[in-house]
Write an enzyme that holds these catalytic residues in place. Sequence first.
Site, PDB file in Angstrom:
ATOM      1  N   SER A 137       0.833  -1.208   0.000  1.00 56.96           N
ATOM      2  CA  SER A 137       0.000   0.000   0.000  1.00 56.96           C
ATOM      3  C   SER A 137       0.862   1.251   0.000  1.00 56.96           C
ATOM      4  O   SER A 137       1.722   1.423   0.867  1.00 56.96           O
ATOM      5  CB  SER A 137      -0.894   0.053   1.241  1.00 56.96           C
ATOM      6  OG  SER A 137      -1.692  -1.089   1.319  1.00 56.96           O
TER       7      SER A 137
ATOM      8  N   HIS B  74      -4.137  -2.640  -4.410  1.00 59.29           N
ATOM      9  CA  HIS B  74      -3.157  -3.686  -4.686  1.00 59.29           C
ATOM     10  C   HIS B  74      -3.329  -4.083  -6.152  1.00 59.29           C
ATOM     11  O   HIS B  74      -4.340  -4.674  -6.517  1.00 59.29           O
ATOM     12  CB  HIS B  74      -3.373  -4.895  -3.772  1.00 59.29           C
ATOM     13  CG  HIS B  74      -3.124  -4.594  -2.330  1.00 59.29           C
ATOM     14  ND1 HIS B  74      -1.995  -5.027  -1.675  1.00 59.29           N
ATOM     15  CD2 HIS B  74      -3.838  -3.906  -1.429  1.00 59.29           C
ATOM     16  CE1 HIS B  74      -2.042  -4.593  -0.423  1.00 59.29           C
ATOM     17  NE2 HIS B  74      -3.152  -3.919  -0.247  1.00 59.29           N
TER      18      HIS B  74
ATOM     19  N   ARG C  97       0.117  -8.945  -4.219  1.00 60.13           N
ATOM     20  CA  ARG C  97       0.320  -9.649  -2.951  1.00 60.13           C
ATOM     21  C   ARG C  97      -0.941 -10.414  -2.557  1.00 60.13           C
ATOM     22  O   ARG C  97      -2.055  -9.912  -2.693  1.00 60.13           O
ATOM     23  CB  ARG C  97       0.654  -8.600  -1.885  1.00 60.13           C
ATOM     24  CG  ARG C  97       1.022  -9.158  -0.545  1.00 60.13           C
ATOM     25  CD  ARG C  97       1.465  -8.064   0.416  1.00 60.13           C
ATOM     26  NE  ARG C  97       2.886  -8.109   0.710  1.00 60.13           N
ATOM     27  CZ  ARG C  97       3.639  -7.050   0.968  1.00 60.13           C
ATOM     28  NH1 ARG C  97       3.124  -5.848   0.918  1.00 60.13           N
ATOM     29  NH2 ARG C  97       4.913  -7.193   1.246  1.00 60.13           N
ATOM     30  N   THR C  98      -0.749 -11.628  -2.085  1.00 55.91           N
ATOM     31  CA  THR C  98      -1.849 -12.376  -1.466  1.00 55.91           C
ATOM     32  C   THR C  98      -1.666 -12.280   0.044  1.00 55.91           C
ATOM     33  O   THR C  98      -0.597 -12.591   0.566  1.00 55.91           O
ATOM     34  CB  THR C  98      -1.831 -13.852  -1.908  1.00 55.91           C
ATOM     35  OG1 THR C  98      -1.998 -13.907  -3.326  1.00 55.91           O
ATOM     36  CG2 THR C  98      -2.943 -14.643  -1.244  1.00 55.91           C
ATOM     37  N   HIS C  99      -2.676 -11.801   0.733  1.00 50.99           N
ATOM     38  CA  HIS C  99      -2.577 -11.624   2.188  1.00 50.99           C
ATOM     39  C   HIS C  99      -3.050 -12.863   2.935  1.00 50.99           C
ATOM     40  O   HIS C  99      -3.930 -13.590   2.471  1.00 50.99           O
ATOM     41  CB  HIS C  99      -3.396 -10.401   2.631  1.00 50.99           C
ATOM     42  CG  HIS C  99      -2.749  -9.097   2.296  1.00 50.99           C
ATOM     43  ND1 HIS C  99      -2.944  -8.458   1.096  1.00 50.99           N
ATOM     44  CD2 HIS C  99      -1.881  -8.322   2.995  1.00 50.99           C
ATOM     45  CE1 HIS C  99      -2.239  -7.332   1.075  1.00 50.99           C
ATOM     46  NE2 HIS C  99      -1.581  -7.233   2.223  1.00 50.99           N
TER      47      HIS C  99
ATOM     48  N   GLU D 235      -5.848  -3.438  14.656  1.00 52.38           N
ATOM     49  CA  GLU D 235      -5.696  -3.820  16.055  1.00 52.38           C
ATOM     50  C   GLU D 235      -6.634  -3.025  16.957  1.00 52.38           C
ATOM     51  O   GLU D 235      -7.024  -1.907  16.643  1.00 52.38           O
ATOM     52  CB  GLU D 235      -4.255  -3.543  16.524  1.00 52.38           C
ATOM     53  CG  GLU D 235      -3.206  -4.354  15.831  1.00 52.38           C
ATOM     54  CD  GLU D 235      -3.016  -3.957  14.377  1.00 52.38           C
ATOM     55  OE1 GLU D 235      -3.130  -2.748  14.066  1.00 52.38           O
ATOM     56  OE2 GLU D 235      -2.786  -4.857  13.550  1.00 52.38           O
TER      57      GLU D 235
ATOM     58  N   SER E 241       1.253  -8.110   6.662  1.00 51.08           N
ATOM     59  CA  SER E 241       1.987  -8.815   5.601  1.00 51.08           C
ATOM     60  C   SER E 241       3.439  -8.989   6.013  1.00 51.08           C
ATOM     61  O   SER E 241       3.774  -8.904   7.193  1.00 51.08           O
ATOM     62  CB  SER E 241       1.896  -8.019   4.288  1.00 51.08           C
ATOM     63  OG  SER E 241       2.599  -6.789   4.404  1.00 51.08           O
TER      64      SER E 241
ATOM     65  N   ASN F 117      -0.586   5.335   8.831  1.00 50.22           N
ATOM     66  CA  ASN F 117      -1.436   5.801   9.939  1.00 50.22           C
ATOM     67  C   ASN F 117      -0.729   5.492  11.256  1.00 50.22           C
ATOM     68  O   ASN F 117       0.078   4.580  11.332  1.00 50.22           O
ATOM     69  CB  ASN F 117      -2.798   5.085   9.906  1.00 50.22           C
ATOM     70  CG  ASN F 117      -2.662   3.568   9.975  1.00 50.22           C
ATOM     71  OD1 ASN F 117      -2.448   2.918   8.945  1.00 50.22           O
ATOM     72  ND2 ASN F 117      -2.766   3.020  11.161  1.00 50.22           N
TER      73      ASN F 117
END
Length: 277
Positions: free
Chosen positions: A44, A76, A97-99, A198, A217, A240
């Site tokens: 990102s 992505h 990307r595969t998360h 989180e 990731s 952030n």
Amino acid sequence: MSDQTGNPLDDPAADPFAIAAQAASDIARITGVERHDIALTLGSGWGAAADIIGETTANFPATEVTGFSAPALEGHVGTLRSILTPRGKRVLVIGARTHFYEGHGVRRVVHSVRTAAATGAKTMVLTNGAGGIKHTWKPGTPVLISDHINLTAATPLEGATFIDLTDLYSMRLRDLARSIDPSLDEGVYCQFTGPQYETPAEVQMAKAIGGHIVGMSTALEAIAARQAGMEILGLTLVTNMAAGIQTTPLSHEEVMEAGRLAGPVISSLLARVIGAL
Ligand code: 8IG
């Protein structure tokens, strides 16, 4: 045999390294480039960097390559690119990307890294956007990953595969990045499973155990890259402040906006780092 998803990695009996070798031969055929020197995964906020690293000689949907899945998320890009740098290095740019939170298993998460290694790449540059715990990191700050804490309870290693992770995020490459931008700070990346951000309590836990960055990731990918013998550089764009570090709620829009604003600065940083590898 693949199951109904059509992805050969979803067959538990398949050899993920053989599938990565097949993917690498797909890439050689599509790009006309037999071997790549460097691989770069764009997270990102890092997307614009590919345009200034060098000359794009091939640009194609990742889905044309064995084992790759369609992108799951806005921001992505599901493409692979082959770039020729001014100094003649071949860079495989992975915008697909595969998360882990997609739920397809760790083999799919690390397939791009194993494929990169199979193309010949000796250096793996992993970039991401993530939350920052240090108060000095305002949104838009790039930081080096110095180490990680894998909080996913998963691993790309299968069986009794004991891999040393000392200096996982190469000191040599961190020093090289700092030689280009001496203001670069560094921190320990905590990989959470996501996709929820989180809680503030989880961020305090990450801080208490030595973390500085929270993301979804990179750690699993870095382990697979080390297993494949690659030298790893990890770069985070702090998009952030982590939950509770800032007082306002996190939003995906905020994350995308911080990425847009920081884009030109981090793109030139990344291009200069890649150029120096
Ligand atoms: I962009 O604050 C981005 N990705 N886990 N936490 C986690 N992942 C992220 C965050 C964040 N920001």
